[in-house]
Design an enzyme around this catalytic site. Structure first.
Site, PDB file in Angstrom:
ATOM      1  N   TYR A  27       0.781  -1.237   0.000  1.00  0.00           N
ATOM      2  CA  TYR A  27       0.000   0.000   0.000  1.00  0.00           C
ATOM      3  C   TYR A  27       0.814   1.288   0.000  1.00  0.00           C
ATOM      4  O   TYR A  27       0.274   2.345  -0.326  1.00  0.00           O
ATOM      5  CB  TYR A  27      -0.969   0.011   1.193  1.00  0.00           C
ATOM      6  CG  TYR A  27      -2.120  -0.931   0.979  1.00  0.00           C
ATOM      7  CD1 TYR A  27      -3.285  -0.504   0.356  1.00  0.00           C
ATOM      8  CD2 TYR A  27      -2.023  -2.266   1.349  1.00  0.00           C
ATOM      9  CE1 TYR A  27      -4.328  -1.376   0.119  1.00  0.00           C
ATOM     10  CE2 TYR A  27      -3.061  -3.154   1.116  1.00  0.00           C
ATOM     11  CZ  TYR A  27      -4.211  -2.700   0.501  1.00  0.00           C
ATOM     12  OH  TYR A  27      -5.234  -3.569   0.249  1.00  0.00           O
ATOM     13  N   GLY A  31      -0.756   3.011  -5.054  1.00  0.00           N
ATOM     14  CA  GLY A  31      -2.085   2.460  -4.835  1.00  0.00           C
ATOM     15  C   GLY A  31      -1.959   1.267  -3.924  1.00  0.00           C
ATOM     16  O   GLY A  31      -1.016   1.168  -3.167  1.00  0.00           O
ATOM     17  N   HIS A  47      -4.054   5.419   5.103  1.00  0.00           N
ATOM     18  CA  HIS A  47      -3.828   6.684   4.396  1.00  0.00           C
ATOM     19  C   HIS A  47      -4.528   6.670   3.036  1.00  0.00           C
ATOM     20  O   HIS A  47      -5.177   7.649   2.656  1.00  0.00           O
ATOM     21  CB  HIS A  47      -2.327   6.924   4.245  1.00  0.00           C
ATOM     22  CG  HIS A  47      -1.976   8.252   3.680  1.00  0.00           C
ATOM     23  ND1 HIS A  47      -1.487   8.407   2.410  1.00  0.00           N
ATOM     24  CD2 HIS A  47      -2.051   9.505   4.210  1.00  0.00           C
ATOM     25  CE1 HIS A  47      -1.261   9.694   2.182  1.00  0.00           C
ATOM     26  NE2 HIS A  47      -1.597  10.381   3.259  1.00  0.00           N
ATOM     27  N   ASP A  92      -2.627  13.030   6.261  1.00  0.00           N
ATOM     28  CA  ASP A  92      -1.169  12.992   6.212  1.00  0.00           C
ATOM     29  C   ASP A  92      -0.556  12.958   7.609  1.00  0.00           C
ATOM     30  O   ASP A  92       0.407  12.229   7.860  1.00  0.00           O
ATOM     31  CB  ASP A  92      -0.632  14.186   5.417  1.00  0.00           C
ATOM     32  CG  ASP A  92      -0.949  14.102   3.933  1.00  0.00           C
ATOM     33  OD1 ASP A  92      -1.458  13.051   3.471  1.00  0.00           O
ATOM     34  OD2 ASP A  92      -0.686  15.091   3.226  1.00  0.00           O
TER      35      ASP A  92
END
Length: 118
Positions: A27, A31, A47, A92
């Protein structure tokens, strides 16, 4: 945006170059699919899901600018961010903090995606 995310990672994990997180597990980076290989990869899965949720709000997570502060390894998102800025900053921030608490396993860097991420 991605540049700010890179800087957040540097804030929480200054000992490791940011690009070590750009091709890790199933991941982190390109993607993702399959089962995360470890806790750090799970950080990236969360995320990715957070960015997907921000996208459904009409935001462009990879490009959205936001304001944040880094002080002695601690991140805070500024209160004056737009709706999208706040959402992406939080995605983030959570990921960068997660990276700081997860073990980095060198063997999970640049893995064979086709074989291990089904």
């Amino acid at each position: 945006n991605l540049y700010q995310f890179k800087n957040m990672i540097h804030c929480t994990v200054p000992s490791r170059p940011w690009w070590h997180f750009a091709d890790y597990g199933c991941y982190c980076g390109r993607g993702g699919k399959g089962t995360p290989v470890d806790d750090l990869d799970r950080c990236c899965q969360v995320h990715d899901n957070c960015y997907e949720k921000a996208g459904k709000m009409g935001c462009w997570p990879y490009l959205t600018l936001y304001k944040y502060k880094c002080s002695q390894g601690k991140l805070t998102c500024s209160g004056g961010n737009s709706k999208c800025g706040a959402a992406v900053c939080n995605c983030d921030l959570v990921a960068a903090n997660c990276f700081a608490g997860a073990r980095y396993i060198d063997a999970n860097y640049n893995i064979n995606f086709k074989k291990r991420c089904q």
